[in-house]
Design a protein around this motif. Structure first.
Motif, PDB file in Angstrom:
ATOM      1  N   VAL A  90       0.397  -1.058  -0.121  1.00 54.95           N
ATOM      2  CA  VAL A  90       0.044   0.118  -0.059  1.00 54.95           C
ATOM      3  C   VAL A  90       0.847   1.400   0.117  1.00 54.95           C
ATOM      4  CG1 VAL A  90      -1.702   1.371   1.578  1.00 54.95           C
ATOM      5  CG2 VAL A  90      -1.731  -1.296   0.976  1.00 54.95           C
ATOM      6  N   GLY A  91       1.712   1.205   0.492  1.00 56.17           N
ATOM      7  CA  GLY A  91       2.682   2.007   0.756  1.00 56.17           C
ATOM      8  C   GLY A  91       3.517   2.231  -0.379  1.00 56.17           C
ATOM      9  N   ASP A  92       3.454   1.399  -1.264  1.00 53.22           N
ATOM     10  CA  ASP A  92       4.713   2.038  -2.201  1.00 53.22           C
ATOM     11  C   ASP A  92       3.071   2.172  -3.405  1.00 53.22           C
ATOM     12  OD1 ASP A  92       6.064   1.017  -1.619  1.00 53.22           O
ATOM     13  OD2 ASP A  92       6.627  -0.956  -3.006  1.00 53.22           O
ATOM     14  N   GLN A  93       1.805   2.573  -2.774  1.00 53.88           N
ATOM     15  CA  GLN A  93       1.182   2.588  -4.373  1.00 53.88           C
ATOM     16  C   GLN A  93       0.594   4.200  -4.056  1.00 53.88           C
ATOM     17  OE1 GLN A  93      -1.862   0.326  -5.045  1.00 53.88           O
ATOM     18  NE2 GLN A  93      -1.128  -1.362  -3.960  1.00 53.88           N
ATOM     19  N   LEU A  94       0.978   4.404  -2.811  1.00 53.06           N
ATOM     20  CA  LEU A  94       0.976   6.386  -1.789  1.00 53.06           C
ATOM     21  C   LEU A  94       2.093   6.981  -2.579  1.00 53.06           C
ATOM     22  CD1 LEU A  94      -1.903   5.214  -0.534  1.00 53.06           C
ATOM     23  CD2 LEU A  94      -0.998   7.043   1.289  1.00 53.06           C
ATOM     24  N   ALA A  95       3.476   6.404  -2.720  1.00 56.57           N
ATOM     25  CA  ALA A  95       4.410   7.066  -2.749  1.00 56.57           C
ATOM     26  C   ALA A  95       4.259   6.687  -4.913  1.00 56.57           C
ATOM     27  CB  ALA A  95       5.180   5.942  -2.562  1.00 56.57           C
ATOM     28  N   THR A  96       3.463   6.373  -5.261  1.00 56.23           N
ATOM     29  CA  THR A  96       3.612   6.795  -7.256  1.00 56.23           C
ATOM     30  C   THR A  96       2.529   7.369  -6.835  1.00 56.23           C
ATOM     31  OG1 THR A  96       4.051   4.296  -7.073  1.00 56.23           O
ATOM     32  CG2 THR A  96       2.821   5.552  -8.841  1.00 56.23           C
ATOM     33  N   ALA A  97       1.956   8.133  -6.432  1.00 50.29           N
ATOM     34  CA  ALA A  97       0.889   8.764  -6.008  1.00 50.29           C
ATOM     35  C   ALA A  97       1.590  10.072  -6.368  1.00 50.29           C
ATOM     36  CB  ALA A  97      -0.253   8.713  -5.734  1.00 50.29           C
ATOM     37  N   VAL A  98       2.284  10.303  -5.361  1.00 49.86           N
ATOM     38  CA  VAL A  98       3.326  11.119  -5.258  1.00 49.86           C
ATOM     39  C   VAL A  98       3.809  11.647  -5.846  1.00 49.86           C
ATOM     40  CG1 VAL A  98       5.149  12.131  -3.570  1.00 49.86           C
ATOM     41  CG2 VAL A  98       3.289  10.919  -2.374  1.00 49.86           C
ATOM     42  N   ARG A  99       4.148  10.959  -6.584  1.00 55.80           N
ATOM     43  CA  ARG A  99       5.974  10.813  -8.360  1.00 55.80           C
ATOM     44  C   ARG A  99       5.134  10.908  -8.981  1.00 55.80           C
ATOM     45  NH1 ARG A  99      10.126   7.385  -8.508  1.00 55.80           N
ATOM     46  NH2 ARG A  99      11.194   9.694  -8.364  1.00 55.80           N
ATOM     47  N   SER A 100       3.774  10.930  -9.490  1.00 57.45           N
ATOM     48  CA  SER A 100       3.355  11.183 -10.712  1.00 57.45           C
ATOM     49  C   SER A 100       3.185  12.919 -10.808  1.00 57.45           C
ATOM     50  CB  SER A 100       1.569  10.442 -10.473  1.00 57.45           C
ATOM     51  OG  SER A 100       1.109  11.468  -9.528  1.00 57.45           O
ATOM     52  N   VAL A 101       2.521  13.309  -9.929  1.00 56.94           N
ATOM     53  CA  VAL A 101       3.203  14.498  -9.549  1.00 56.94           C
ATOM     54  C   VAL A 101       3.764  15.377  -9.723  1.00 56.94           C
ATOM     55  CG1 VAL A 101       0.101  14.155  -9.919  1.00 56.94           C
ATOM     56  CG2 VAL A 101       1.336  14.877  -7.447  1.00 56.94           C
ATOM     57  N   ALA A 102       4.623  14.667  -8.339  1.00 52.66           N
ATOM     58  CA  ALA A 102       5.881  16.248  -8.230  1.00 52.66           C
ATOM     59  C   ALA A 102       6.987  15.287  -8.013  1.00 52.66           C
ATOM     60  CB  ALA A 102       5.434  15.941  -6.292  1.00 52.66           C
ATOM     61  N   ARG A 103       8.554  15.944  -8.968  1.00 50.56           N
ATOM     62  CA  ARG A 103       9.272  15.289  -8.892  1.00 50.56           C
ATOM     63  C   ARG A 103       9.833  15.558  -7.412  1.00 50.56           C
ATOM     64  NH1 ARG A 103      11.618  18.680 -13.056  1.00 50.56           N
ATOM     65  NH2 ARG A 103       9.537  17.857 -15.737  1.00 50.56           N
ATOM     66  N   VAL A 104       9.548  14.627  -7.163  1.00 51.83           N
ATOM     67  CA  VAL A 104      10.708  14.104  -5.434  1.00 51.83           C
ATOM     68  C   VAL A 104      11.223  12.780  -5.516  1.00 51.83           C
ATOM     69  CG1 VAL A 104       8.637  15.542  -4.214  1.00 51.83           C
ATOM     70  CG2 VAL A 104       8.070  13.172  -4.745  1.00 51.83           C
ATOM     71  N   SER A 105      12.331  12.188  -4.580  1.00 51.99           N
ATOM     72  CA  SER A 105      13.000  11.458  -4.691  1.00 51.99           C
ATOM     73  C   SER A 105      11.558  10.132  -3.938  1.00 51.99           C
ATOM     74  CB  SER A 105      14.014  11.524  -3.564  1.00 51.99           C
ATOM     75  OG  SER A 105      13.597  11.277  -2.045  1.00 51.99           O
ATOM     76  N   ARG A 106      12.544   8.638  -4.501  1.00 47.56           N
ATOM     77  CA  ARG A 106      11.564   7.807  -3.984  1.00 47.56           C
ATOM     78  C   ARG A 106      11.709   7.743  -2.276  1.00 47.56           C
ATOM     79  NH1 ARG A 106      13.965   5.350  -8.450  1.00 47.56           N
ATOM     80  NH2 ARG A 106      12.244   3.694  -9.781  1.00 47.56           N
ATOM     81  N   ALA A 107      12.471   7.855  -1.516  1.00 43.91           N
ATOM     82  CA  ALA A 107      12.257   8.228  -0.321  1.00 43.91           C
ATOM     83  C   ALA A 107      12.241   9.549   0.141  1.00 43.91           C
ATOM     84  CB  ALA A 107      14.124   8.457  -0.215  1.00 43.91           C
ATOM     85  N   GLU A 108      11.389  10.370  -0.274  1.00 47.12           N
ATOM     86  CA  GLU A 108      10.564  12.071  -0.144  1.00 47.12           C
ATOM     87  C   GLU A 108       9.313  11.137  -0.367  1.00 47.12           C
ATOM     88  OE1 GLU A 108       9.412  14.774   0.955  1.00 47.12           O
ATOM     89  OE2 GLU A 108      10.750  13.891   1.795  1.00 47.12           O
ATOM     90  N   ALA A 109       9.340  10.232  -1.528  1.00 47.35           N
ATOM     91  CA  ALA A 109       7.618  10.096  -1.690  1.00 47.35           C
ATOM     92  C   ALA A 109       7.257   9.240  -0.439  1.00 47.35           C
ATOM     93  CB  ALA A 109       7.629   9.005  -4.030  1.00 47.35           C
ATOM     94  N   ARG A 110       7.976   8.475  -0.226  1.00 45.82           N
ATOM     95  CA  ARG A 110       7.620   7.496   1.069  1.00 45.82           C
ATOM     96  C   ARG A 110       7.623   7.788   1.773  1.00 45.82           C
ATOM     97  NH1 ARG A 110       6.634   1.336   1.078  1.00 45.82           N
ATOM     98  NH2 ARG A 110       7.341   0.872   3.453  1.00 45.82           N
ATOM     99  N   VAL A 111       8.289   8.978   2.359  1.00 46.65           N
ATOM    100  CA  VAL A 111       8.134   9.627   3.483  1.00 46.65           C
ATOM    101  C   VAL A 111       6.516  10.128   3.968  1.00 46.65           C
ATOM    102  CG1 VAL A 111       8.528  11.546   5.332  1.00 46.65           C
ATOM    103  CG2 VAL A 111      10.299  10.243   4.102  1.00 46.65           C
TER     104      VAL A 111
END
Length: 301
Positions: A90-111
């Motif tokens: 589930v966390g990976d799916q939310l992180a993907t949603a973040v990175r789909s609209v924002a240029r952030v690192s995987r670590a930041e998207a995970r946070v």
């Protein structure tokens, strides 16, 4: 936030949403209500740019936010289990949603993903972010899709029957959560629902639909306190609390098929106030006491 004018949606030449016009205001909860087949879900999906490929849409939805889906407008789906991928945490799916609209690192998207799960009340969010959807309870999955919809702080949330098949306690929990998260990110909410009691508790305005058209639109306190459209009055009369100690009333008849709409007002065959005029002339929305109503005989209700 949104301006919808003369929205029409057709399949194979048959209109199922017919000339719908309304606005969505900043920060409000607008409920779309009506019986099944009224066109509520199709209207909501038109706002998202998610209509089926064989649908023909005319009219205007401004601004067009379909290209900004997930960032400025987001969907809270009806079935959380189907909406979530079964093969990704589930966390990976939310992180993907973040990175789909924002240029952030995987670590930041995970946070951000963990913070979103924590915000919707999932305990031990850092650990549960590594879990798969089947390892979540139904209530936790619903919280997860709310977290996904709000993670990018959209301007508008569209919730399509988010409490279907839930018991009363769980329904109220989900709607309170939606209200809290909407307020936290400052979003407006378009709520598609059959639950009239939920509308009374959680919505600011209600758009009552019948056979693809608006029949009444106004503040919930006014519409619920004194409905002007016979269809609205009939729906509210079916609420259990309105007939305590008596047999629960029902609306007579069934909604018409879009392929076989009667002439004039589509509700006329079921309406206790219908006249000969109703059978030949479709009513136009008119402003009455600060709301819109489409009925020739609203003063009789």
């Amino acid at each position: 936030m949104l301006c919808v004018r003369d929205l029409r949606i057709a399949f194979d030449g048959v209109e199922v949403v017919r000339g719908l016009s309304f606005d969505v205001h900043a920060g409000e909860v607008l409920a779309l209500v009506g019986e099944s087949g009224a066109g509520k879900s199709l209207t909501a999906r038109a706002l998202l740019g998610m209509l089926p490929s064989d649908a023909v849409q005319t009219g205007t939805v401004r601004p067009d936010l379909s290209a900004a889906r997930g960032r400025r407008i987001a969907l809270v789906p009806q079935d959380a289990l189907s909406a979530l991928s079964p093969v990704h945490p589930v966390g990976d799916q939310l992180a993907t949603a973040v990175r789909s609209v924002a240029r952030v690192s995987r670590a930041e998207a995970r946070v951000r993903a963990v913070a979103a799960l924590d915000r919707v009340g999932i305990p031990d969010a850092a650990r549960r972010a590594r879990s798969y959807p089947h390892e979540f309870s139904g209530g936790m999955r619903q919280r997860a899709v709310v977290a996904m919809a709000t993670i990018n702080e959209p301007d508008i949330l569209v919730a399509d029957e988010p409490t279907t098949a839930l018991d009363e306690e769980r329904r109220d929990q989900v709607l309170r959560l939606l209200t809290e998260q909407r307020e936290a990110v400052g979003a407006a909410l378009v709520l598609v629902t059959h639950d009239l009691e939920a509308v009374r508790r959680h919505a600011d305005r209600a758009l009552v639909m019948y056979a693809g058209r608006m029949t009444e639109l106004g503040p919930v306190r006014d519409v619920w306190g004194r409905p002007l459209a016979p269809y609205t009055a009939g729906l509210l009369a079916c609420l259990p609390h309105s007939s305590r100690g008596r047999r629960l009333p029902t609306l007579p008849g069934l909604p018409p098929s879009p392929e076989a709409l009667p002439p004039g007002c589509a509700f006329a065959p079921r309406c206790p106030h219908a006249s000969e005029r109703c059978g030949r002339e479709e009513p136009r929305p008119e402003r009455v006491d600060g709301r819109l109503v489409a009925c020739h005989h609203w003063e009789k209700v």
